[in-house]
Design a protein around this motif. Structure first.
Motif, short mmCIF file in Angstrom:
data_model
loop_
_atom_site.label_atom_id
_atom_site.label_comp_id
_atom_site.label_asym_id
_atom_site.label_seq_id
_atom_site.Cartn_x
_atom_site.Cartn_y
_atom_site.Cartn_z
N UNK A 52 0.67 -1.21 -0.03
CA UNK A 52 0.09 0.07 0.43
C UNK A 52 1.09 1.62 -0.50
N UNK A 53 0.31 2.19 -0.04
CA UNK A 53 1.05 3.50 -0.68
C UNK A 53 1.65 4.07 0.82
N UNK A 54 0.62 3.23 1.74
CA UNK A 54 0.77 3.97 3.62
C UNK A 54 2.38 2.89 3.60
N UNK A 55 2.49 2.09 3.17
CA UNK A 55 4.45 1.00 3.07
C UNK A 55 5.31 1.89 2.22
N UNK A 56 5.02 3.10 2.13
CA UNK A 56 6.38 3.35 1.96
C UNK A 56 6.87 4.87 1.45
N UNK A 57 7.88 5.38 1.64
CA UNK A 57 8.90 6.83 1.87
C UNK A 57 9.28 6.94 0.05
N UNK A 58 8.98 7.54 0.12
CA UNK A 58 9.47 8.10 -1.33
C UNK A 58 10.37 9.70 -0.74
N UNK A 59 11.78 9.22 -2.34
CA UNK A 59 12.88 10.49 -1.99
C UNK A 59 12.39 11.33 -2.49
N UNK A 60 12.42 12.57 -3.07
CA UNK A 60 12.28 13.96 -4.46
C UNK A 60 13.65 14.17 -4.43
N UNK A 61 14.01 14.16 -4.88
CA UNK A 61 16.04 15.18 -5.63
C UNK A 61 15.64 16.19 -6.55
N UNK A 62 15.65 17.00 -6.07
CA UNK A 62 15.53 18.26 -7.32
C UNK A 62 14.04 18.12 -7.96
N UNK A 63 12.85 18.04 -7.19
CA UNK A 63 11.75 17.66 -7.80
C UNK A 63 11.19 16.61 -8.64
N UNK A 64 12.26 15.72 -8.33
CA UNK A 64 12.18 14.42 -8.91
C UNK A 64 12.09 13.07 -8.32
N UNK A 65 11.50 12.61 -8.92
CA UNK A 65 11.33 11.03 -7.55
C UNK A 65 12.48 10.23 -8.05
N UNK A 66 13.07 10.25 -6.50
CA UNK A 66 14.96 9.36 -6.29
C UNK A 66 15.01 8.39 -5.97
N UNK A 67 14.02 7.48 -5.53
CA UNK A 67 14.12 6.95 -4.41
C UNK A 67 12.73 6.12 -3.91
N UNK A 68 12.50 4.83 -3.17
CA UNK A 68 11.76 4.32 -2.25
C UNK A 68 12.37 3.78 -1.14
N UNK A 69 11.67 3.44 -0.12
CA UNK A 69 11.69 3.02 0.76
C UNK A 69 10.05 1.55 2.03
N UNK A 70 10.42 0.99 1.74
CA UNK A 70 9.18 0.64 2.23
C UNK A 70 9.55 -0.12 4.10
N UNK A 71 8.22 -0.02 4.84
CA UNK A 71 8.83 0.12 6.27
C UNK A 71 7.18 -0.52 6.82
N UNK A 72 7.40 -1.40 7.25
CA UNK A 72 6.30 -2.12 7.36
C UNK A 72 6.50 -3.60 8.86
N UNK A 73 5.46 -3.35 9.55
CA UNK A 73 5.12 -4.79 10.18
C UNK A 73 5.66 -6.30 9.75
N UNK A 74 7.26 -7.20 10.55
CA UNK A 74 6.95 -7.46 9.71
C UNK A 74 6.01 -9.17 9.78
N UNK A 75 5.28 -9.36 10.58
CA UNK A 75 4.15 -10.21 10.80
C UNK A 75 3.10 -9.01 11.94
#
Length: 168
Positions: A52-75
């Protein structure tokens, strides 16, 4: 402002990021970090019922999408609710070396703390030396190794379990 002073902007993903994140995922796919035999197919959505979108952090660099990280509970177990797990981190090729991964990791630790977590964990393939160095420099330590857990491109690869305590 020089490029060395520009910092990535980290935000929560939104449904409208789907196509851009799917494309980034295809571009950054590599057997160095992926256990799937190939990149996601063009046209495949990035978000689904388990991602889900709520699981992801998105990085923008110079107003461009640069990366993402998924953070969730493991179980889903209540006894494991104090832990958050990073289940994916990708930075676009053009954005590497600009502090994007570090900013995503820092934001993930902060987000996990806000959620009440006291630990954060991740799994990384043993042959992914750049990622392992990044995680170690961010305070993660090896907590276990599953030897030869994956067969990738004809080679057996260890699954390295890493974690760190979050100061609350």
């Amino acid at each position: 402002m020089s490029a060395s002073h520009i910092r990535p902007v980290i935000r929560r993903a939104v449904r409208a990021d789907d196509a851009a994140l799917a494309e980034l995922d295809r571009r950054t796919w590599s057997p160095l970090h992926a256990v799937l035999p190939g990149p996601p197919l063009e046209g495949d959505p990035f978000f689904d019922a388990a991602h889900l979108p709520s699981h992801f952090l998105v990085a923008e660099y110079e107003e461009r999408l640069a990366g993402y990280l998924r953070l969730v509970t493991p179980t889903p177990l209540p006894a494991n609710a104090h832990v958050r797990q990073i289940q994916g981190l990708a930075v676009d090729t053009w954005a590497r070396g600009r502090g994007v991964a570090r900013a995503l990791l820092n934001a993930a630790c902060e987000d996990a703390r806000r959620q009440g977590a006291v630990r954060i964990t991740l799994r990384v393939l043993g042959h992914n030396t750049p990622a392992r160095r990044l995680y170690e420099s961010a305070g993660f330590v090896v907590e276990g190794i599953l030897p030869e857990e994956f067969l990738i491109a004809g080679e057996y690869v260890d699954d390295v379990l890493m974690g760190r305590r979050l100061t609350v």
